[in-house]
Write an enzyme that holds these catalytic residues in place. Structure first.
Site, PDB file in Angstrom:
ATOM      1  CD  GLU A   3      -3.090  -0.928   2.073  1.00 34.05           C
ATOM      2  OE1 GLU A   3      -3.649   0.018   1.934  1.00 34.05           O
ATOM      3  OE2 GLU A   3      -3.734  -2.019   2.395  1.00 34.05           O
ATOM      4  CE  LYS A  61      -2.977   0.696  -3.303  1.00 39.16           C
ATOM      5  NZ  LYS A  61      -3.651  -0.555  -3.312  1.00 39.16           N
ATOM      6  CG  HIS A  96      12.026 -15.538  -7.155  1.00 41.30           C
ATOM      7  ND1 HIS A  96      11.682 -16.595  -8.121  1.00 41.30           N
ATOM      8  CD2 HIS A  96      12.239 -16.197  -6.141  1.00 41.30           C
ATOM      9  CE1 HIS A  96      11.343 -17.565  -7.378  1.00 41.30           C
ATOM     10  NE2 HIS A  96      11.761 -17.320  -6.167  1.00 41.30           N
ATOM     11  NE  ARG A 117       1.770 -14.712  -6.359  1.00 44.79           N
ATOM     12  CZ  ARG A 117       0.752 -14.459  -5.727  1.00 44.79           C
ATOM     13  NH1 ARG A 117       0.607 -14.061  -4.704  1.00 44.79           N
ATOM     14  NH2 ARG A 117      -0.412 -14.930  -6.354  1.00 44.79           N
ATOM     15  NE  ARG A 160     -17.055   9.208  -8.688  1.00 40.95           N
ATOM     16  CZ  ARG A 160     -15.835   8.854  -9.365  1.00 40.95           C
ATOM     17  NH1 ARG A 160     -15.654   7.689  -9.364  1.00 40.95           N
ATOM     18  NH2 ARG A 160     -15.217   9.589 -10.120  1.00 40.95           N
TER      19      ARG A 160
END
Ligand SMILES: [Zn+2]
Length: 285
Positions: A3, A61, A96, A117, A160
């Site tokens: 976050e 982010k 990785h 990933r 909204r």
């Protein structure tokens, strides 16, 4: 997912350790890590080579490093498990390791993008006239941005037909608030996550924004303590913040305010944690 506070910690690390350095070589070790760079890995490496990295920037982010010489930016997507590491050049490769950037100086460190990933990646994008990578021009400012417009946010909330947690996670309204910090800010505001925003008063919006900012600033203060080392890291966990959580992950544990057991409910493929007493659900219309 990392976050905003985690991404900001990475940004500060990049600002400290790589801004101002000139790229010497770029190794793309896995094509998937540069798939958002549509011209491909060799083009990515060739364009970046020889350029001076500017001061790392963040919106919500999203994290990028301006490349002023070509009016473009190096955009980093951390995805679920992406890490940007500044490592001694002689440190063993991570299992990785996907992209390596070496610099034309003798500081003895290099920038590594590591991603188990491979949902994340790096890409180059032209800048808008405002200096944003063009692909994130639609992302709203985040609540820690001094230019965030509180009054415009309140107006948008009222217009909204949405509910408060959806609004907090809507990146075109307000960026950088994820599931964890939304639940924390709603708990502090005593608002149920399904509360419609159409009837929000100005004070209610102001209180909610205040709690969002407090939660993020506190996480930032805690995350910022661990980055004095030469290790710029985000691993998708909010581990350093766990001790301070009042809502997220606290199913069946007593509410820190009233002692009522906290609840968890499925919500948009995620979970919402709340106190059934402090955060009353809205009455059915
Ligand atoms: Zn409570």
């Amino acid at each position: 997912m990392p976050e905003l506070p985690e991404v900001e910690v990475v940004r500060r690390g990049l600002e400290r350790w790589v801004s101002g350095r000139t790229v010497d070589t770029v190794d793309v070790l896995h094509p998937r890590a540069v798939r958002r760079h549509l011209a491909g890995g060799p083009d990515f490496a060739a364009r970046l080579t020889g350029l001076r990295l500017g001061t790392a920037m963040r919106r919500g982010k999203y994290l990028w490093i301006p490349l002023d010489e070509i009016s473009a930016s190096l955009l980093g997507h951390l995805g679920m498990s992406g890490q940007l590491l500044v490592q001694p050049s002689d440190a063993p490769d991570e299992k990785h390791l996907r992209v390596r950037v070496r610099f034309a100086d003798d500081l003895g460190t290099e920038l590594r993008f590591v991603d188990q990933r491979t949902f994340g990646g790096l890409s180059l994008h032209d800048n808008t006239p405002e200096g944003l990578p063009d692909v994130i021009a639609h992302i709203a400012r985040d609540p820690l941005d001094p230019a965030f417009d509180d009054a415009a946010f309140h107006t948008a909330l009222r217009l909204r037909r949405t509910t408060v947690k959806r609004a907090l996670l809507d990146q075109s309204l307000i960026s950088g608030v994820g599931n964890i910090y939304a639940d924390e800010a709603l708990w502090r505001s005593r608002l149920h996550y399904e509360r419609p925003t159409a009837a929000f008063t100005r004070p209610r919006t102001a209180e909610l924004l205040g709690h969002v900012r407090d939660v993020m600033s506190e996480a930032l203060d805690q995350g910022g303590t661990s980055f004095d080392s030469l290790y710029v890291n985000v691993n998708g966990e909010s581990g350093y913040f766990d001790r301070s959580l009042d809502a997220y992950g606290r199913e069946d544990q007593p509410c820190h305010r009233c002692g009522t057991p906290m609840r968890r409910r499925p919500w948009m493929n995620r979970s919402s944690y709340y106190c059934p007493r402090c955060q009353r659900p809205p009455r059915p219309a």
